[in-house]
Design an enzyme around this catalytic site. Sequence first.
Site, PDB file in Angstrom:
ATOM      1  N   SER A 152       0.851  -1.190   0.000  1.00 22.27           N
ATOM      2  CA  SER A 152       0.000   0.000   0.000  1.00 22.27           C
ATOM      3  C   SER A 152       0.878   1.227   0.000  1.00 22.27           C
ATOM      4  O   SER A 152       1.962   1.236   0.604  1.00 22.27           O
ATOM      5  CB  SER A 152      -0.908   0.012   1.232  1.00 22.27           C
ATOM      6  N   TYR A 165      -3.597  -2.386   9.518  1.00 24.06           N
ATOM      7  CA  TYR A 165      -3.425  -2.560   8.068  1.00 24.06           C
ATOM      8  C   TYR A 165      -2.020  -2.150   7.635  1.00 24.06           C
ATOM      9  O   TYR A 165      -1.338  -2.885   6.910  1.00 24.06           O
ATOM     10  CB  TYR A 165      -4.475  -1.727   7.328  1.00 24.06           C
TER      11      TYR A 165
END
Length: 456
Positions: A152, A165
């Site tokens: 990410s 996350y």
Amino acid sequence: MMAAQIPARVGDPATEVAVITGGASGFGLALADQCARRGMRVALLDIDHDRAAAEAEALAARHGVAVRAVGMDASSSASVDAAAATVADRYGRADLVVSNVGVQLFGAVERLTDREWQWVLDVNVVGAARTARAFLPLLRSAPNGRLAFTTSSSVLDPASRLGVYQAGKFAVWGLAETLRLELTDQVAVSVIFPSGMLSRHLESSSAVQPAELRRPIGAPADFEAMAASNPEMVQAPIPPEQAASNVVDEVLTGTRYIITHGDLDAAVRERSTLLHDAAQRARSRTSTTESTPHQSPNHRDRSLRADTPAPNNPKATNMDDYEAIRQLKARYFRTMDTKDWSGMRALFTDDVVIDTTESGGSTVTGADEFLTFLTAALDGVVTVHHGHTPEIELTSPTTARGIWAMEDNLRWPDGTELRGYGHYHESYRKVGDRWLIANQKLTRLRMDSTAPQTHS
């Protein structure tokens, strides 16, 4: 759901196979579409098998390639191993594996429970490791194996309320770096950093959330805190189709780091500067002349190790570049003669210029346009290409040029045969950590043509 009928030609075992986990929607599906568009056979792996099957049928019909949907739960070793076995049984190979599975869960770190941490990290981190472990035998046996991990852009420019996350995506990055060292000269390893996309990520995360952990994936307060801590993160998300189109060529060439979109320059530079400063301070505290009694030689500054090329030694770096360009040209000859068109596409810059006017051909601009021309021109033609005695000159850290003596033999179905001799004049560009062909001109010294024999 029955798969669409596929022409026999796409069943050729020489056609590369792309395996995409999380392939039923979003970025995974978009990347699968790009691979299929380039002629690769595709396996869509997803926990939502029904959606994957429907998308596989659509991809097969749209691009005329073999596409297989495989159910896979990244949180189960048995499921991941079974998916790899299915791909091996169906296709017999895997040339590109993209580990793209990931669930999302927002929340302040102080409020996240142990079970929530365990769920997210098991799927996102251990699931990525399970995928790599299961598919490494196929990747190692591939002529040009590539393994990519979706992380990410938030690990490059973090935001609040994304603690579990982001921690998981940092861990996946670490996994990729370790595998790059363990798979040197075997499999190329890439790390993909996607920025904001218009996808089903929150919906798909909620769908697989364990019953005992059921709560909103993110509350309004979480989204507000995230946006306040990093406003750029939520600005101008793009469709996953655009993100995949932006980076598919880098994925196929095994580029080390890949960012889909967005302006992350300042964030990356700031972190790099701070880390560099910290490294310099550490170095100033470390003796560079000899090890202290409690140190082993392996703890010395890397620049003092005889087996490690010094960073400022251009000869050491250049030799690696020369060899990379030789390998690039070797793959060019092999992929052309074996008709591995997807593999050949990965050898060119998008804007490559191919000039064959001096040998009776034309000039073609663009890698896709050249492959379209070449596949039609060599349909049914058996080719053998050899390159010899390269003259390679590095003109900058990211550009080079070369001349290759060449010989080729072409035989058409009617028996017509052409044997030619000449030179390839080429320029190369380094994109990420891969050298690509940016310009090619073919000149001929001699061409001998033999007409098919006829019998009265």
